[in-house]
Motif scaffolding. Sequence first.
Motif, PDB file in Angstrom:
ATOM      1  N   VAL A  14       0.839  -1.204   0.000  1.00  0.00           N
ATOM      2  CA  VAL A  14       0.000   0.000   0.000  1.00  0.00           C
ATOM      3  C   VAL A  14       0.872   1.251   0.000  1.00  0.00           C
ATOM      4  O   VAL A  14       0.622   2.200  -0.737  1.00  0.00           O
ATOM      5  CB  VAL A  14      -0.967  -0.004   1.204  1.00  0.00           C
ATOM      6  N   ILE A  15       1.911   1.253   0.823  1.00  0.00           N
ATOM      7  CA  ILE A  15       2.799   2.420   0.900  1.00  0.00           C
ATOM      8  C   ILE A  15       3.486   2.656  -0.437  1.00  0.00           C
ATOM      9  O   ILE A  15       3.556   3.790  -0.927  1.00  0.00           O
ATOM     10  CB  ILE A  15       3.814   2.245   2.042  1.00  0.00           C
ATOM     11  N   PHE A  16       3.984   1.594  -1.071  1.00  0.00           N
ATOM     12  CA  PHE A  16       4.622   1.742  -2.384  1.00  0.00           C
ATOM     13  C   PHE A  16       3.624   2.259  -3.420  1.00  0.00           C
ATOM     14  O   PHE A  16       3.972   3.093  -4.261  1.00  0.00           O
ATOM     15  CB  PHE A  16       5.224   0.424  -2.858  1.00  0.00           C
ATOM     16  N   ALA A  17       2.395   1.750  -3.384  1.00  0.00           N
ATOM     17  CA  ALA A  17       1.382   2.178  -4.344  1.00  0.00           C
ATOM     18  C   ALA A  17       1.057   3.663  -4.176  1.00  0.00           C
ATOM     19  O   ALA A  17       0.899   4.388  -5.168  1.00  0.00           O
ATOM     20  CB  ALA A  17       0.122   1.334  -4.191  1.00  0.00           C
ATOM     21  N   VAL A  18       0.992   4.140  -2.945  1.00  0.00           N
ATOM     22  CA  VAL A  18       0.713   5.558  -2.700  1.00  0.00           C
ATOM     23  C   VAL A  18       1.907   6.423  -3.104  1.00  0.00           C
ATOM     24  O   VAL A  18       1.745   7.485  -3.714  1.00  0.00           O
ATOM     25  CB  VAL A  18       0.323   5.785  -1.219  1.00  0.00           C
ATOM     26  N   LEU A  19       3.113   5.976  -2.789  1.00  0.00           N
ATOM     27  CA  LEU A  19       4.304   6.757  -3.141  1.00  0.00           C
ATOM     28  C   LEU A  19       4.460   6.917  -4.649  1.00  0.00           C
ATOM     29  O   LEU A  19       5.036   7.900  -5.108  1.00  0.00           O
ATOM     30  CB  LEU A  19       5.556   6.106  -2.549  1.00  0.00           C
ATOM     31  N   GLY A  20       3.942   5.978  -5.416  1.00  0.00           N
ATOM     32  CA  GLY A  20       3.989   6.103  -6.868  1.00  0.00           C
ATOM     33  C   GLY A  20       3.219   7.297  -7.385  1.00  0.00           C
ATOM     34  O   GLY A  20       3.530   7.845  -8.440  1.00  0.00           O
ATOM     35  N   PHE A  21       2.198   7.740  -6.638  1.00  0.00           N
ATOM     36  CA  PHE A  21       1.447   8.936  -7.016  1.00  0.00           C
ATOM     37  C   PHE A  21       2.132  10.209  -6.526  1.00  0.00           C
ATOM     38  O   PHE A  21       1.918  11.279  -7.074  1.00  0.00           O
ATOM     39  CB  PHE A  21       0.033   8.894  -6.434  1.00  0.00           C
ATOM     40  N   VAL A  22       2.942  10.102  -5.479  1.00  0.00           N
ATOM     41  CA  VAL A  22       3.504  11.276  -4.816  1.00  0.00           C
ATOM     42  C   VAL A  22       4.888  11.645  -5.350  1.00  0.00           C
ATOM     43  O   VAL A  22       5.179  12.816  -5.562  1.00  0.00           O
ATOM     44  CB  VAL A  22       3.573  11.034  -3.287  1.00  0.00           C
ATOM     45  N   ILE A  23       5.742  10.664  -5.556  1.00  0.00           N
ATOM     46  CA  ILE A  23       7.130  10.928  -5.939  1.00  0.00           C
ATOM     47  C   ILE A  23       7.292  10.745  -7.445  1.00  0.00           C
ATOM     48  O   ILE A  23       6.959   9.689  -7.987  1.00  0.00           O
ATOM     49  CB  ILE A  23       8.087  10.004  -5.174  1.00  0.00           C
ATOM     50  N   ALA A  24       7.808  11.779  -8.086  1.00  0.00           N
ATOM     51  CA  ALA A  24       8.016  11.724  -9.531  1.00  0.00           C
ATOM     52  C   ALA A  24       9.387  12.290  -9.870  1.00  0.00           C
ATOM     53  O   ALA A  24       9.784  13.332  -9.364  1.00  0.00           O
ATOM     54  CB  ALA A  24       6.938  12.518 -10.259  1.00  0.00           C
ATOM     55  N   LEU A  25      10.094  11.566 -10.678  1.00  0.00           N
ATOM     56  CA  LEU A  25      11.352  12.021 -11.252  1.00  0.00           C
ATOM     57  C   LEU A  25      11.251  11.661 -12.726  1.00  0.00           C
ATOM     58  O   LEU A  25      11.344  10.484 -13.092  1.00  0.00           O
ATOM     59  CB  LEU A  25      12.545  11.320 -10.592  1.00  0.00           C
ATOM     60  N   SER A  26      11.012  12.655 -13.552  1.00  0.00           N
ATOM     61  CA  SER A  26      10.709  12.351 -14.947  1.00  0.00           C
ATOM     62  C   SER A  26      11.673  13.041 -15.898  1.00  0.00           C
ATOM     63  O   SER A  26      12.331  14.024 -15.546  1.00  0.00           O
ATOM     64  CB  SER A  26       9.272  12.765 -15.268  1.00  0.00           C
ATOM     65  N   SER A  27      11.732  12.502 -17.095  1.00  0.00           N
ATOM     66  CA  SER A  27      12.521  13.113 -18.167  1.00  0.00           C
ATOM     67  C   SER A  27      11.722  13.042 -19.459  1.00  0.00           C
ATOM     68  O   SER A  27      11.022  12.067 -19.720  1.00  0.00           O
ATOM     69  CB  SER A  27      13.862  12.400 -18.333  1.00  0.00           C
ATOM     70  N   THR A  28      11.847  14.102 -20.238  1.00  0.00           N
ATOM     71  CA  THR A  28      11.176  14.185 -21.527  1.00  0.00           C
ATOM     72  C   THR A  28      12.196  14.659 -22.552  1.00  0.00           C
ATOM     73  O   THR A  28      12.961  15.572 -22.291  1.00  0.00           O
ATOM     74  CB  THR A  28      10.009  15.193 -21.474  1.00  0.00           C
ATOM     75  N   SER A  29      12.187  14.019 -23.693  1.00  0.00           N
ATOM     76  CA  SER A  29      13.050  14.487 -24.783  1.00  0.00           C
ATOM     77  C   SER A  29      12.264  14.451 -26.080  1.00  0.00           C
ATOM     78  O   SER A  29      11.466  13.537 -26.316  1.00  0.00           O
ATOM     79  CB  SER A  29      14.309  13.629 -24.891  1.00  0.00           C
ATOM     80  N   THR A  30      12.472  15.459 -26.886  1.00  0.00           N
ATOM     81  CA  THR A  30      11.838  15.518 -28.198  1.00  0.00           C
ATOM     82  C   THR A  30      12.911  15.822 -29.234  1.00  0.00           C
ATOM     83  O   THR A  30      13.902  16.498 -28.951  1.00  0.00           O
ATOM     84  CB  THR A  30      10.745  16.610 -28.257  1.00  0.00           C
TER      85      THR A  30
END
Length: 102
Positions: A14-30
């Motif tokens: 449950v904790i991992f599932a909730v943290l997936g909504f809270v913590i984001a480290l993303s990258s985008t390239s075009t």
Amino acid sequence: MRWANLSGVAKAAVIFAVLGFVIALSSTSTSSINGVTTCSYMNYGALLFGALAMMAGAAGLIGLRDLPAQTRSLNIAVLVGADLVGVLHVLRGIGMIGGPCG
């Protein structure tokens, strides 16, 4: 639902599932070559916590026979839910759902 009735693995899922909504480290390239634009997106937070939620959910489902019968169905529901949310996070993490490249 009582938090105390959940196994330790179910609580972790449950904790991992909730943290997936809270913590984001993303990258985008075009990039654009000869008028053809390509886009790539990754959300490493969603990918990591989605995989952890799925692994914890699967491990919890394997160990269900050790739980008392009165809490088993609650744990099954929570663990399957964590697995489903984990799949959602993995799909979000690789940009198939909700990414800017859509």
